[in-house]
Design a protein around this motif. Structure first.
Motif, PDB file in Angstrom:
ATOM      1  N   ASP A   1       0.754  -1.367   0.198  1.00 38.49           N
ATOM      2  CA  ASP A   1      -0.047  -0.126   0.174  1.00 38.49           C
ATOM      3  C   ASP A   1       0.763   1.222   0.021  1.00 38.49           C
ATOM      4  N   GLU A   2       2.273   1.303   0.036  1.00 40.26           N
ATOM      5  CA  GLU A   2       3.142   2.412   0.140  1.00 40.26           C
ATOM      6  C   GLU A   2       3.013   2.909  -1.346  1.00 40.26           C
ATOM      7  N   ASP A   3       3.188   4.322  -1.580  1.00 34.09           N
ATOM      8  CA  ASP A   3       3.525   5.063  -2.804  1.00 34.09           C
ATOM      9  C   ASP A   3       4.864   4.637  -3.287  1.00 34.09           C
ATOM     10  N   PRO A   4       4.774   3.842  -4.585  1.00 34.91           N
ATOM     11  CA  PRO A   4       6.143   3.365  -5.200  1.00 34.91           C
ATOM     12  C   PRO A   4       6.788   4.745  -5.760  1.00 34.91           C
ATOM     13  N   ILE A   5       6.224   5.814  -6.134  1.00 37.31           N
ATOM     14  CA  ILE A   5       6.676   7.195  -6.808  1.00 37.31           C
ATOM     15  C   ILE A   5       7.988   7.254  -5.934  1.00 37.31           C
ATOM     16  N   GLY A   6       9.144   7.259  -6.637  1.00 36.81           N
ATOM     17  CA  GLY A   6      10.411   7.864  -6.163  1.00 36.81           C
ATOM     18  C   GLY A   6      11.256   6.591  -5.561  1.00 36.81           C
ATOM     19  N   LYS A   7      10.505   5.498  -5.356  1.00 34.73           N
ATOM     20  CA  LYS A   7      11.281   4.345  -5.136  1.00 34.73           C
ATOM     21  C   LYS A   7      12.286   3.655  -6.006  1.00 34.73           C
ATOM     22  N   LEU A   8      13.272   3.104  -5.433  1.00 42.24           N
ATOM     23  CA  LEU A   8      14.321   2.323  -6.340  1.00 42.24           C
ATOM     24  C   LEU A   8      14.149   0.933  -6.404  1.00 42.24           C
ATOM     25  N   MET A   9      14.359   0.490  -7.579  1.00 41.14           N
ATOM     26  CA  MET A   9      14.369  -0.931  -7.955  1.00 41.14           C
ATOM     27  C   MET A   9      15.532  -1.262  -8.563  1.00 41.14           C
ATOM     28  N   LYS A  10      16.186  -2.541  -8.004  1.00 35.46           N
ATOM     29  CA  LYS A  10      17.480  -2.910  -8.445  1.00 35.46           C
ATOM     30  C   LYS A  10      17.154  -3.787  -9.548  1.00 35.46           C
ATOM     31  N   VAL A  11      17.707  -3.714 -10.658  1.00 37.89           N
ATOM     32  CA  VAL A  11      17.626  -4.667 -11.882  1.00 37.89           C
ATOM     33  C   VAL A  11      18.673  -5.584 -12.200  1.00 37.89           C
ATOM     34  N   ASP A  12      18.631  -6.716 -12.346  1.00 37.99           N
ATOM     35  CA  ASP A  12      19.812  -7.585 -12.558  1.00 37.99           C
ATOM     36  C   ASP A  12      21.154  -7.191 -11.819  1.00 37.99           C
ATOM     37  N   GLN A  13      21.135  -7.007 -10.518  1.00 39.47           N
ATOM     38  CA  GLN A  13      22.099  -6.605  -9.669  1.00 39.47           C
ATOM     39  C   GLN A  13      23.065  -5.572 -10.371  1.00 39.47           C
ATOM     40  N   ARG A  14      22.475  -4.963 -11.272  1.00 40.54           N
ATOM     41  CA  ARG A  14      23.500  -4.139 -11.739  1.00 40.54           C
ATOM     42  C   ARG A  14      22.973  -2.539 -11.574  1.00 40.54           C
ATOM     43  N   ASN A  15      21.764  -2.154 -12.265  1.00 35.47           N
ATOM     44  CA  ASN A  15      21.223  -0.832 -12.323  1.00 35.47           C
ATOM     45  C   ASN A  15      20.197  -0.730 -11.210  1.00 35.47           C
ATOM     46  N   PHE A  16      20.010   0.704 -10.919  1.00 28.41           N
ATOM     47  CA  PHE A  16      18.878   0.921 -10.231  1.00 28.41           C
ATOM     48  C   PHE A  16      18.207   1.995 -10.754  1.00 28.41           C
ATOM     49  N   TYR A  17      16.870   1.713 -10.640  1.00 28.57           N
ATOM     50  CA  TYR A  17      15.767   2.441 -11.545  1.00 28.57           C
ATOM     51  C   TYR A  17      14.867   3.131 -10.577  1.00 28.57           C
ATOM     52  N   GLU A  18      14.608   4.411 -10.855  1.00 29.94           N
ATOM     53  CA  GLU A  18      13.788   5.207 -10.061  1.00 29.94           C
ATOM     54  C   GLU A  18      12.352   5.042 -10.610  1.00 29.94           C
ATOM     55  N   VAL A  19      11.252   4.801  -9.779  1.00 28.20           N
ATOM     56  CA  VAL A  19       9.859   4.498 -10.346  1.00 28.20           C
ATOM     57  C   VAL A  19       9.284   5.897 -10.344  1.00 28.20           C
ATOM     58  N   THR A  20       8.775   6.177 -11.419  1.00 30.13           N
ATOM     59  CA  THR A  20       8.378   7.498 -11.959  1.00 30.13           C
ATOM     60  C   THR A  20       7.090   7.349 -12.462  1.00 30.13           C
ATOM     61  N   GLY A  21       6.325   6.098 -12.414  1.00 28.12           N
ATOM     62  CA  GLY A  21       4.973   6.140 -12.747  1.00 28.12           C
ATOM     63  C   GLY A  21       4.238   4.754 -12.615  1.00 28.12           C
ATOM     64  N   VAL A  22       3.035   4.784 -12.403  1.00 24.17           N
ATOM     65  CA  VAL A  22       2.376   3.278 -12.130  1.00 24.17           C
ATOM     66  C   VAL A  22       1.180   3.345 -13.157  1.00 24.17           C
ATOM     67  N   MET A  23       1.173   2.495 -14.114  1.00 20.95           N
ATOM     68  CA  MET A  23       0.239   2.103 -15.031  1.00 20.95           C
ATOM     69  C   MET A  23      -0.728   1.036 -14.635  1.00 20.95           C
TER      70      MET A  23
END
Length: 817
Positions: free
Chosen positions: A162-184
């Motif tokens: 139930d948290e707001d994901p906007i601005g949260k970081l997600m680590k992808v394939d142990q290499r890159n961090f992506y910032e969540v900028t939208g929920v569709m």
């Protein structure tokens, strides 16, 4: 008058409960099947139509042409460097967007870690092409910057609750961090591509180089060969896609150039290359290219099942018509009296059609109950995400209404016309003479019913034989006891040690890695030069390459028929050794496998010079829809993406436990996932397997409906001949004589139905088998078995009434009036 007609119709239903049950049950089953199939067809035809600009969205695909202009090969993807050129030279393409699948991706958020299959990178104007409504974030800016990410609603709930994901970081394939900028919103199931994650394509800028130059792999203009991105465009309103297609050959020639053949003739690039634009709504049913983003269906199956729905409904209607016309004598006096009282033919026709509509309405209610009960099972069985919402939406309601009206009118029209044509004077004198013509019509209809059922049975039999052949055929390697595990960069880098650890267990016999695993598509064919009998041949035909590790052939149980396998004892095998298959041997012109050994070979991308060290026996790398292709195999572990482990028979659990332990030590960040080669092989024929099952069930139901009608007709015919049966028994006729007498007419009908069904089924199945390069012969046994089966079914259906009448007391029969 309407109330009177309704009352008479209801009394007839109640008075003749047996015939009413047969009519209503037959129509209800037929309607239910028809509704289910039409819902399936509606779902299949609805793919990608949720997009607002669906008629203007096109995918641009890569095609290769033969010298005569026919299609030689096709990808659903395109080289990334085409996009800036298309944007510049086709202004009618309002938006052109590149999409890059991430493949199997490991995503981490805090302590949560999952393997995801729906991670994509896309350019920021993807929201201008596809209808992907954002619940949170701004679609104009969400993917503008590197390392930004839009996730689906279900993924947001999965990782953040139930948290707001906007601005949260997600680590992808142990290499890159992506910032969540939208929920569709979640992508509808009826989409040819499903996005759970959309990362910004700009993240790739500057990360890769093309052919060891400073040219950017994804954003430059020189990479026109590596078809790794999926390209979609939204055309401007009013633009004709056919007119756009007419300009593509000129575009191809301008950017891929021309060449001169040995005779000095100029060969334009467009003679062998093409960019095909396909509307997004056609992809699911009409596109069957390698590298599709999801498993597609086939318009042919939609057509086939639509026809089955029509035929099953016709069979149900025939039951009604047959019983109605057979029982015409019982309502003849009613018709005569109504005509004497002033009723004309139009009023009588309306009355009888009204009765059939009443019965169809009752059957429809029962059919809807069947559909509601069966829809979850049918949805899972057909692979379509159908729910009650599909039944009770506007289109579903139209389907129900259409089925009701078509069934009621089709089943009632002929009996209404037949009954309303009786002459009152003839009827009241007891001289009803229309029975012969009506009987002939009933015979034709019964023959048609059984012809459809027999044709379906034959089709099921042939499809079953073909599927059994595909599953049991010798495909050139041992498909049993092979476990498939994804291989990422860590596995490739540490493969030598991982392989030793895996094979240290007695439960694992062999392990190998490869770029292309059997059941996959052979898509890599960068070109080669071979020296055959002193002559240099440069790309005389397309030959896919497979990059493998040592023991690849040994792991899969493939047979080396000449020379030797790759070996760690020969260090140069890593850089100079090639193995070809028998098809490549023949295409290159060698007569014997031994003749190829030691022949020089050179490949492009990668540039590798060496010699042929072995010839492997042909094997079916792809499905049996495709012919065996020439294959060139060499060692290149850093290109591998799949690990194969051959397990000792009966040791699966122990082998998997050992492999999981090895993975946890060498690749702890990557969850251990596996599947089985034989499951992948079965997956190649999933559409055919589903088709066989659906054919089988629908054939069974068609036979049941036909038998209901035959049972009712036999009951009525036997009832009409009750006095004759009594006289024959008094004169000495035995039980068997009576059964043969009453059954022989129906036997003739089934024989006639077989004669009609056989050539139709043969032609249809011959066309279907053309989809397979390797196929069974149709043979004659399936036709004979279908005939025997239908004879037995018809005989059992008719015999019940025959035996019942034959066992009756003759005294009771002779008193019958």
């Amino acid at each position: 008058m309407f109330k009177n007609y309704l009352k008479i119709a209801w009394r007839n239903i109640k008075r003749h409960k047996g015939y009413s049950f047969i009519n209503i049950a037959g129509l209800a089953i037929g309607m239910a099947i028809c509704i289910l199939i039409l819902l399936y067809v509606q779902y299949e035809l609805s793919y990608d139509k949720f997009n607002e600009h669906k008629d203007r969205i096109f995918r641009i695909q890569r095609q290769w042409l033969n010298a005569d202009g026919s299609l030689r090969g096709e990808f659903s993807s395109l080289a990334p460097s085409f996009v800036p050129l298309l944007e510049k030279e086709f202004p009618e393409m309002e938006h052109v967007v590149r999409i890059l699948p991430g493949g199997t991706t490991v995503v981490n958020v805090d302590e949560k870690r999952f393997v995801e299959e729906r991670f994509f990178l896309a350019e920021d104007d993807i929201f201008e092409v596809f209808t992907l409504p954002l619940i949170k974030g701004n679609s104009k800016t969400a993917l503008k910057n590197p390392n930004t990410l839009v996730i689906s609603e279900s993924i947001a709930q999965k990782y953040f609750g139930d948290e707001d994901p906007i601005g949260k970081l997600m680590k992808v394939d142990q290499r890159n961090f992506y910032e969540v900028t939208g929920v569709m919103k979640d992508i509808p199931e009826n989409s040819h591509v499903h996005f759970d994650f959309i990362g910004s394509f700009i993240t790739l800028k500057g990360q890769f180089k093309y052919l060891q130059t400073n040219e950017d792999y994804f954003f430059g203009t020189r990479n026109l060969t590596d078809n790794v991105t999926y390209v979609y465009t939204r055309l401007a309103a009013g633009v004709d896609s056919d007119q756009v297609a007419l300009r593509i050959p000129e575009f191809i020639d301008r950017h891929l150039g021309t060449r001169t053949d040995d005779s000095g003739n100029i060969i334009r690039a467009s003679q062998s290359n093409n960019l095909f634009i396909r509307n997004v709504t056609d992809i699911h049913l009409q596109s069957h290219t390698p590298k599709e983003l999801d498993v597609n269906s086939d318009i042919r199956y939609v057509t086939i099942f639509s026809l089955i729905a029509v035929f099953i409904l016709i069979i149900a209607c025939i039951n009604f018509m047959n019983l109605s016309t057979a029982r015409a004598r019982q309502r003849a006096k009613e018709v005569g009296l109504r005509k004497v009282a002033g009723a004309n033919r139009r009023l009588l026709t309306s009355q009888f059609i009204g009765e059939s509509l009443l019965i169809a309405l009752i059957a429809l209610v029962l059919a809807v109950v069947f559909v509601v009960l069966l829809l979850p099972f049918f949805s899972a069985f057909s692979g379509c995400a159908l729910s009650l919402g599909w039944l009770f939406n506007p289109i579903g309601i139209l389907i129900l209404l259409g089925v009701f009206l078509v069934t009621g009118l089709a089943s009632g029209f002929y009996p209404a016309v037949y009954l309303s044509a009786f002459r009152p004077a003839t009827i009241l004198r007891g001289e009803l003479t229309r029975g012969i013509r009506g009987a002939r019509m009933r015979k034709v209809l019964v023959v048609f019913q059984f012809a459809v059922s027999i044709a379906l049975i034959i089709c099921v039999g042939i499809v079953f034989r073909q599927m059994r052949f595909l599953q049991n055929a010798d495909i050139g390697y041992d498909r049993e006891n092979i476990v498939m595990i994804p291989a990422d960069s860590i596995v490739r880098q540490k493969w030598t040690t991982i392989k030793q650890e895996l094979e240290s267990s007695p439960h694992i016999l062999h392990a190998a890695v490869s770029k292309r695993a059997p059941t996959g598509r052979l898509l890599d064919a960068p070109g080669f030069i071979a020296e055959v009998n002193g002559e240099r041949l440069r790309n005389p035909f397309t030959m896919p390459h497979n990059r493998v590790g040592h023991d690849f052939f040994k792991t899969y149980g493939m047979k080396i028929i000449a020379g030797r396998d790759f070996s760690v004892e020969h260090p140069t095998d890593k850089t100079e050794a090639f193995i070809i298959n028998e098809t490549a041997l023949r295409r290159l012109g060698w007569e014997k496998p031994e003749d190829a050994l030691g022949a020089p070979m050179f490949t492009f991308a990668p540039n590798r010079r060496g010699r042929i060290i072995g010839v492997v026996a042909d094997f079916n790398y792809e499905s049996m829809h495709e012919e065996i292709r020439p294959i060139l195999t060499y060692v290149r572990i850093l290109s591998a993406n799949t690990t194969a482990i051959r397990v000792a028979a009966g040791s699966l659990k122990e082998a998997l436990d050992h492999a999981k332990g090895v993975w946890s030590r060498f690749n702890p960040e990557y969850p251990f996932r596996y599947d089985f080669l034989d499951d992948r092989i079965r997956g190649l024929y999933r559409n055919e397997q589903r088709m066989m099952q659906m054919f089988g069930y629908f054939s069974l139901l068609a036979i049941i409906i036909g038998c209901l009608g035959l049972f009712g007709l036999a009951s009525f015919t036997t009832e009409q001949r009750t006095k004759e049966i009594g006289i024959r028994k008094v004169l000495g006729a035995s039980l068997s004589n009576i059964i043969v007498l009453l059954s022989q007419e129906f036997t003739k009908w089934v024989l006639a139905a077989n004669i009609i069904a056989w050539p139709i089924a043969y032609f249809a199945m011959n066309k279907w088998l053309d989809n397979f390069v390797y196929q069974v012969s149709i043979g004659w046994t399936v036709f004979v078995l279908a005939a025997i089966l239908t004879f037995l079914i018809a005989l059992l259906t008719v015999s019940y009434q025959s035996i019942r009448s034959a066992l009756a007391n003759p005294a009771d029969s002779l008193r019958y009036e």
